[in-house]
Write an enzyme that holds these catalytic residues in place. Structure first.
Site, PDB file in Angstrom:
ATOM      1  N   TRP A 240      -5.215  -0.985 -10.501  1.00 26.50           N
ATOM      2  CA  TRP A 240      -5.673  -0.191  -9.365  1.00 26.50           C
ATOM      3  C   TRP A 240      -7.074   0.371  -9.589  1.00 26.50           C
ATOM      4  O   TRP A 240      -7.391   1.454  -9.153  1.00 26.50           O
ATOM      5  CB  TRP A 240      -4.682   0.945  -9.081  1.00 26.50           C
ATOM      6  CG  TRP A 240      -3.463   0.456  -8.354  1.00 26.50           C
ATOM      7  CD1 TRP A 240      -3.261   0.453  -7.015  1.00 26.50           C
ATOM      8  CD2 TRP A 240      -2.273  -0.107  -8.920  1.00 26.50           C
ATOM      9  NE1 TRP A 240      -2.031  -0.085  -6.706  1.00 26.50           N
ATOM     10  CE2 TRP A 240      -1.403  -0.433  -7.855  1.00 26.50           C
ATOM     11  CE3 TRP A 240      -1.856  -0.374 -10.231  1.00 26.50           C
ATOM     12  CZ2 TRP A 240      -0.150  -1.012  -8.063  1.00 26.50           C
ATOM     13  CZ3 TRP A 240      -0.610  -0.935 -10.419  1.00 26.50           C
ATOM     14  CH2 TRP A 240       0.235  -1.253  -9.350  1.00 26.50           C
ATOM     15  N   CYS A 276       0.490  -3.223  -4.312  1.00 23.73           N
ATOM     16  CA  CYS A 276       1.823  -3.128  -3.692  1.00 23.73           C
ATOM     17  C   CYS A 276       2.147  -4.242  -2.707  1.00 23.73           C
ATOM     18  O   CYS A 276       3.249  -4.782  -2.723  1.00 23.73           O
ATOM     19  CB  CYS A 276       2.012  -1.759  -3.053  1.00 23.73           C
ATOM     20  SG  CYS A 276       0.954  -1.445  -1.624  1.00 23.73           S
ATOM     21  N   HIS A 334       1.804   2.209   1.545  1.00 28.04           N
ATOM     22  CA  HIS A 334       2.519   1.601   0.428  1.00 28.04           C
ATOM     23  C   HIS A 334       3.477   0.571   1.019  1.00 28.04           C
ATOM     24  O   HIS A 334       4.045   0.774   2.087  1.00 28.04           O
ATOM     25  CB  HIS A 334       3.278   2.644  -0.387  1.00 28.04           C
ATOM     26  CG  HIS A 334       3.994   2.060  -1.566  1.00 28.04           C
ATOM     27  ND1 HIS A 334       3.363   1.220  -2.468  1.00 28.04           N
ATOM     28  CD2 HIS A 334       5.287   2.144  -1.971  1.00 28.04           C
ATOM     29  CE1 HIS A 334       4.237   0.842  -3.390  1.00 28.04           C
ATOM     30  NE2 HIS A 334       5.403   1.377  -3.103  1.00 28.04           N
ATOM     31  N   ASP A 359      11.676  -1.935  -4.225  1.00 31.90           N
ATOM     32  CA  ASP A 359      10.231  -1.819  -4.441  1.00 31.90           C
ATOM     33  C   ASP A 359       9.865  -2.365  -5.817  1.00 31.90           C
ATOM     34  O   ASP A 359      10.162  -1.755  -6.835  1.00 31.90           O
ATOM     35  CB  ASP A 359       9.813  -0.349  -4.327  1.00 31.90           C
ATOM     36  CG  ASP A 359       8.308  -0.187  -4.292  1.00 31.90           C
ATOM     37  OD1 ASP A 359       7.593  -1.178  -4.542  1.00 31.90           O
ATOM     38  OD2 ASP A 359       7.839   0.933  -4.021  1.00 31.90           O
ATOM     39  N   TYR A 524      -6.691   2.810  -1.965  1.00 35.56           N
ATOM     40  CA  TYR A 524      -5.606   3.019  -1.012  1.00 35.56           C
ATOM     41  C   TYR A 524      -4.465   3.853  -1.581  1.00 35.56           C
ATOM     42  O   TYR A 524      -3.642   4.405  -0.849  1.00 35.56           O
ATOM     43  CB  TYR A 524      -5.075   1.666  -0.503  1.00 35.56           C
ATOM     44  CG  TYR A 524      -4.048   1.015  -1.409  1.00 35.56           C
ATOM     45  CD1 TYR A 524      -2.689   1.175  -1.188  1.00 35.56           C
ATOM     46  CD2 TYR A 524      -4.439   0.243  -2.509  1.00 35.56           C
ATOM     47  CE1 TYR A 524      -1.749   0.584  -2.015  1.00 35.56           C
ATOM     48  CE2 TYR A 524      -3.510  -0.343  -3.340  1.00 35.56           C
ATOM     49  CZ  TYR A 524      -2.164  -0.167  -3.090  1.00 35.56           C
ATOM     50  OH  TYR A 524      -1.227  -0.741  -3.918  1.00 35.56           O
TER      51      TYR A 524
END
Length: 694
Positions: A240, A276, A334, A359, A524
């Protein structure tokens, strides 16, 4: 032993068609549990009804009848012990011609058979013979399978559709992105079964793991863990921040197939890099392949609550800039998946059956492993946060409260206000049957701010035994000054950002306000990356007066930051100069609309005939674009990614036109997706639908 069996026919073409697996292959038998398939044995001599013909199926390295990983069935029907699980059945089909030695059997795998690859062997009075292998998948068409989905249109969308849409951006600026799942590409059989076989639970206890593959709850949890590589040999490594030089930027991906192929072909080494929506897209591919109905879901303004408090603390310095003081965060968006299955393990009848949140993005550990779910959407809606798996974490993602704090230079914190309604906006998935956004927020919570929504919040809080009740803190006084940021023009990358800040004085007295407006380049996931612009001005607000202040962020100011960032957070903080304790704050997150990539197909597309398409991109800037490249994919259209890297530069205002030829190898509606990348615009997407005629 005299040889009795001359030949075996698995009827792959007709069986796979009947079991809706023909899209994968016609070369090997792939069936769904709870549904019969035909098998023909050609004997050396006529076959009589009382002749012995016992079939055996086995899966895993330690097949066992008591674990459901081995079954004997046939003629005569074998006697089974009371502890035998997953009993297969067969009968002689009416199409058999026994007098000619043609024995056609109708074989039915039980609806609770473990999924995976099975070996099949046969025993007669004089011979034992291995016949070959078959693959068994979950069956959403079978009413007694735990993944049964009653609606045929939904089955077509959530199991059979190889392309879809993933939503990104912010709650006010959501952008659909075409994604190619490609779950029926032929190599998916080996890839998805390999994923099950190298999961850590299999290494720990192979017999137990293979036996547990009868259960979609277990399998989906394993897949959730295996899509990320955090504690296993999983598919994707997450990152990230800006440094992706040793891999592929997450924004570059436009489909799952090349990711899964790369992982499989490189001895299960993780593919770099995912975020994600990439994790979710790849998981959806694997789930749909296995036969578990699955859809990709985007939650805008998604909270990441580290400590199960169901509140998110946000800190601002006295210039109004977001700081990174807390581990909690609110992501612009997300993405996770929902899988459809029964939940008898929760022992509440069918109350929690249906969609379950899963997830695969590695955020928090669940029972010591980086995975999440399945968490029943119904439980999240009702605030039943004491249920497995990971309901409190997902509840916070869609319904946590935000508490905003001002921290001065000495580190003293002052609460500005609480926000009970921002988290969990426009929860989105692709509509059934067409490319439109379906808002499913009402599946996750009651109307924001309603009595029922607050009751579900308190219920969840009580179930997780939190120490503090944020409800007590969230009863803020009515604001004397209201502030709101509104867009003035369309937000296009390459043009100036223009907003207006509206201030409304609700008090009976005039106010002199010091107003600070900041623009920050954001990732994000809620992390500030760069400060773009800051301004300070003073304004007197008369009692009852509305004032509008224009805000402009020039392209030349923001462009260098936004190549590697996802959004611009514009925040305004106003201090009442007479009452130093009165602080007012508002903010908005902006994602910029990228210039378009267009794709046009010439003529009619036909199976196994060359087709031509044209991809176009126009440079909207007054500067040259450098390091240009184009990637094009399409399930059933391209066996591997088409990459065009010869066009290194594109002059100002000029249009790039590229003609590409390919040969479709699957019929039906297919999606072509293109990714254009360059120095000023990172990974601009375009797509079109192609109807390939047989």
């Amino acid at each position: 032993m005299a040889k009795m069996i001359k030949n075996v026919d698995f009827h792959c073409q007709s069986n796979n068609t009947a079991h809706r697996t023909i899209e994968i292959t016609s070369k090997q038998l792939i069936v769904r549990r709870g549904q019969p398939f035909l098998l023909t044995l050609e004997m050396m001599q006529p076959f009589k009804h009382h002749d012995m013909l016992i079939l055996t199926v086995e899966t895993g390295s330690a097949p066992s009848e008591s674990r459901g990983t081995r079954s004997e069935f046939g003629n005569p029907t074998p006697m089974h012990a009371s502890d035998v699980k997953a009993i297969w059945k067969s009968s002689i089909d009416k199409s058999a011609k026994l007098q000619w030695g043609v024995v056609t059997l109708s074989v039915t795998p039980p609806a609770d058979a473990p999924v995976g690859r099975y070996s099949l062997s046969v025993k007669t009075m004089s011979e034992k013979k291995t016949l070959g292998t078959l693959v068994v998948l979950f069956n959403p068409w079978c009413s007694v399978d735990w993944v049964y989905l009653p609606d045929e249109k939904e089955r077509q969308e959530y199991v059979m559709n190889e392309q879809g849409v993933i939503y990104r951006g912010t709650s006010h600026y959501s952008h659909p992105m075409a994604w190619v799942f490609g779950q029926f590409e032929e190599e998916m059989v080996d890839i998805c079964l390999k994923m099950l076989d190298i999961n850590p639970k299999h290494a720990e206890d192979p017999a137990d793991d293979v036996s547990a593959r009868c259960n979609p709850i277990y399998v989906s949890r394993v897949v959730s863990a295996m899509i990320n590589c955090n504690d296993d040999r999983g598919v994707l490594m997450g990152r990230w921040h800006d440094s992706y030089a040793d891999g592929v930027r997450p924004t570059h991906w436009i489909g799952s197939v090349s990711i899964l192929q790369h992982w499989y072909q490189n001895n299960c080494h993780p593919v770099k890099y995912g975020q994600c929506w990439v994790f979710a897209g790849v998981m959806c591919t694997v789930m749909r392949f296995l036969g578990i109905p699955c859809r990709v879901v985007t939650n805008f303004q998604s909270a990441h609550d580290k400590n199960n408090s169901l509140t998110i603390d946000e800190y601002y310095n006295d210039y109004g800039l977001r700081t990174t003081e807390t581990e909690d965060s609110v992501w612009n968006f997300h993405v996770w998946v929902e899988g459809w299955m029964k939940r008898p393990d929760l022992k509440k009848g069918d109350k929690y059956d249906g969609w379950q949140v899963l997830d695969p993005t590695p955020q928090e550990m669940s029972e010591g492993v980086f995975c999440c779910g399945p968490a029943p959407v119904t439980a999240i809606f009702q605030g039943d946060a004491d249920l497995k798996y990971d309901v409190p974490f997902v509840f916070a993602e869609v319904n946590a409260d935000i508490v905003k704090w001002m921290v001065n230079a000495q580190g003293v914190k002052r609460k500005m206000h609480s926000d009970t309604s921002t988290v969990g906006q426009n929860i989105s998935t692709k509509a059934v049957g067409y490319d439109a956004r379906n808002d499913i927020t009402n599946n996750y919570k009651h109307r924001e701010g309603s009595t029922k929504e607050r009751a579900a919040f308190r219920q969840a809080l009580n179930r997780v035994n939190s120490r503090d009740d944020p409800e007590e803190d969230s009863k803020d006084e009515p604001l004397l000054v209201e502030m709101k940021l509104e867009e003035d023009t369309k937000m296009l990358n390459g043009q100036d950002i223009k907003l207006k800040l509206k201030l409304s004085n609700k008090d009976r007295t005039n106010k002199t306000m010091s107003i600070r407006v900041n623009a920050q380049a954001m990732r994000y996931n809620g992390t500030p990356a760069h400060n773009i612009q800051s301004t300070v001005q003073e304004k007197t607000l008369l009692s009852g007066q509305d004032v509008i202040l224009p805000i402009q962020i020039p392209f030349l100011v923001y462009s260098k930051y936004m190549v590697s960032c996802d959004s611009v957070k514009v925040s305004a903080v106003a201090f009442d100069k007479q009452k130093g304790d009165d602080i007012y704050e508002t903010e908005t997150d902006i994602t910029l609309e990228e210039p378009s990539v267009s794709i046009k197909v010439f003529g009619e597309a036909r199976l196994f005939r060359t087709m031509t398409m044209e991809v176009k991109f126009t440079n909207p800037l007054n500067e040259k674009l450098r390091n240009c490249s184009l990637t094009v994919i399409g399930s059933g259209l391209f066996k591997s990614d088409y990459v065009e890297g010869n066009t290194k530069e594109l002059d100002p205002k000029r249009t790039l036109k590229l003609q590409i030829t390919t040969t479709p190898y699957k019929a039906g509606l297919k999606t072509v997706v293109a990714d254009f990348d360059c120095s000023s615009f990172r990974d601009v997407k375009g797509s079109c639908t192609v109807d390939v005629k047989p």
